[in-house]
Design a protein around this motif. Structure first.
Motif, mmCIF file in Angstrom:
data_model
loop_
_atom_site.group_PDB
_atom_site.id
_atom_site.type_symbol
_atom_site.label_atom_id
_atom_site.label_comp_id
_atom_site.label_asym_id
_atom_site.label_seq_id
_atom_site.Cartn_x
_atom_site.Cartn_y
_atom_site.Cartn_z
ATOM 1 N N ILE A 17 0.845 -1.200 0.000
ATOM 2 C CA ILE A 17 0.000 0.000 0.000
ATOM 3 C C ILE A 17 0.879 1.248 0.000
ATOM 4 C CG2 ILE A 17 -1.613 1.355 1.413
ATOM 5 C CD1 ILE A 17 -2.881 -1.365 2.226
ATOM 6 N N ASN A 18 1.925 1.229 0.815
ATOM 7 C CA ASN A 18 2.824 2.380 0.870
ATOM 8 C C ASN A 18 3.482 2.632 -0.486
ATOM 9 O OD1 ASN A 18 3.989 4.467 2.595
ATOM 10 N ND2 ASN A 18 5.927 3.426 2.209
ATOM 11 N N TRP A 19 3.979 1.566 -1.127
ATOM 12 C CA TRP A 19 4.604 1.731 -2.445
ATOM 13 C C TRP A 19 3.584 2.177 -3.484
ATOM 14 C CZ3 TRP A 19 9.263 2.679 -3.791
ATOM 15 C CH2 TRP A 19 10.315 2.259 -2.989
ATOM 16 N N GLY A 20 2.361 1.694 -3.388
ATOM 17 C CA GLY A 20 1.314 2.133 -4.308
ATOM 18 C C GLY A 20 1.029 3.623 -4.171
ATOM 19 N N LEU A 21 0.980 4.093 -2.931
ATOM 20 C CA LEU A 21 0.760 5.522 -2.706
ATOM 21 C C LEU A 21 1.932 6.357 -3.220
ATOM 22 C CD1 LEU A 21 -0.790 5.468 0.883
ATOM 23 C CD2 LEU A 21 -1.932 6.113 -1.245
ATOM 24 N N ILE A 22 3.147 5.847 -3.026
ATOM 25 C CA ILE A 22 4.315 6.559 -3.539
ATOM 26 C C ILE A 22 4.256 6.637 -5.062
ATOM 27 C CG2 ILE A 22 6.827 6.435 -3.828
ATOM 28 C CD1 ILE A 22 6.919 5.253 -0.958
ATOM 29 N N GLY A 23 3.903 5.543 -5.705
ATOM 30 C CA GLY A 23 3.846 5.514 -7.160
ATOM 31 C C GLY A 23 2.722 6.354 -7.742
ATOM 32 N N ILE A 25 0.631 8.875 -6.064
ATOM 33 C CA ILE A 25 0.479 10.283 -5.671
ATOM 34 C C ILE A 25 1.719 10.840 -4.965
ATOM 35 C CG2 ILE A 25 -2.034 10.189 -5.583
ATOM 36 C CD1 ILE A 25 -1.868 9.877 -2.558
ATOM 37 N N GLN A 26 2.830 10.132 -5.032
ATOM 38 C CA GLN A 26 4.089 10.553 -4.430
ATOM 39 C C GLN A 26 3.918 10.894 -2.948
ATOM 40 O OE1 GLN A 26 5.561 13.692 -6.904
ATOM 41 N NE2 GLN A 26 6.071 12.293 -8.565
ATOM 42 N N PHE A 27 3.227 10.011 -2.220
ATOM 43 C CA PHE A 27 2.974 10.208 -0.795
ATOM 44 C C PHE A 27 3.479 8.993 -0.031
ATOM 45 C CE2 PHE A 27 0.128 9.761 2.932
ATOM 46 C CZ PHE A 27 0.510 10.912 3.595
ATOM 47 N N ASP A 28 4.426 9.210 0.856
ATOM 48 C CA ASP A 28 4.992 8.143 1.685
ATOM 49 C C ASP A 28 4.233 8.104 3.011
ATOM 50 O OD1 ASP A 28 6.493 6.338 3.110
ATOM 51 O OD2 ASP A 28 8.364 7.472 3.007
ATOM 52 N N LEU A 33 3.565 9.175 8.740
ATOM 53 C CA LEU A 33 3.090 8.784 10.066
ATOM 54 C C LEU A 33 4.188 8.810 11.127
ATOM 55 C CD1 LEU A 33 0.748 5.767 9.241
ATOM 56 C CD2 LEU A 33 0.067 8.001 10.107
ATOM 57 N N PHE A 34 5.415 8.552 10.726
ATOM 58 C CA PHE A 34 6.482 8.363 11.703
ATOM 59 C C PHE A 34 7.600 9.387 11.591
ATOM 60 C CE2 PHE A 34 4.416 4.238 11.210
ATOM 61 C CZ PHE A 34 4.014 4.044 12.521
ATOM 62 N N GLY A 35 7.307 10.578 11.091
ATOM 63 C CA GLY A 35 8.263 11.671 11.151
ATOM 64 C C GLY A 35 9.221 11.784 9.991
ATOM 65 N N GLY A 36 8.845 11.355 8.819
ATOM 66 C CA GLY A 36 9.702 11.469 7.647
ATOM 67 C C GLY A 36 10.384 10.162 7.321
#
Length: 73
Positions: A17-23, A25-28, A33-36
């Motif tokens: 899910i995290n990689w999908g969001l990065i791909g 909408i460029q959102f990690d 959630l954990f400060g960068g």
């Protein structure tokens, strides 16, 4: 072993899910959630997800062992 595979699967879903969001909408999400992405906690989570992926590799090549552990429920 069955619990280990379920934990690995949950971690792989989180990572996917995290990689999908990065791909898309460029959102990690983990980084957010954990400060960068460079924060210690985010790096630990990335490492644990990577370790889960390594633990899941045998399932890719030996479906018998993974399906046997799932059928014992």
């Amino acid at each position: 072993m069955q619990i280990l595979y379920k934990v690995c699967l949950a971690l792989l879903i989180i990572g996917g899910i995290n990689w999908g969001l990065i791909g898309l909408i460029q959102f990690d999400l983990v980084g957010w959630l954990f400060g960068g992405s460079a924060s210690l906690l985010a790096r630990i989570i990335f490492t644990v997800v990577g370790a889960a992926a390594l633990c899941a590799i045998p399932c890719l090549f030996n479906c018998q062992s993974c399906s046997d552990s799932q059928n014992k429920e």
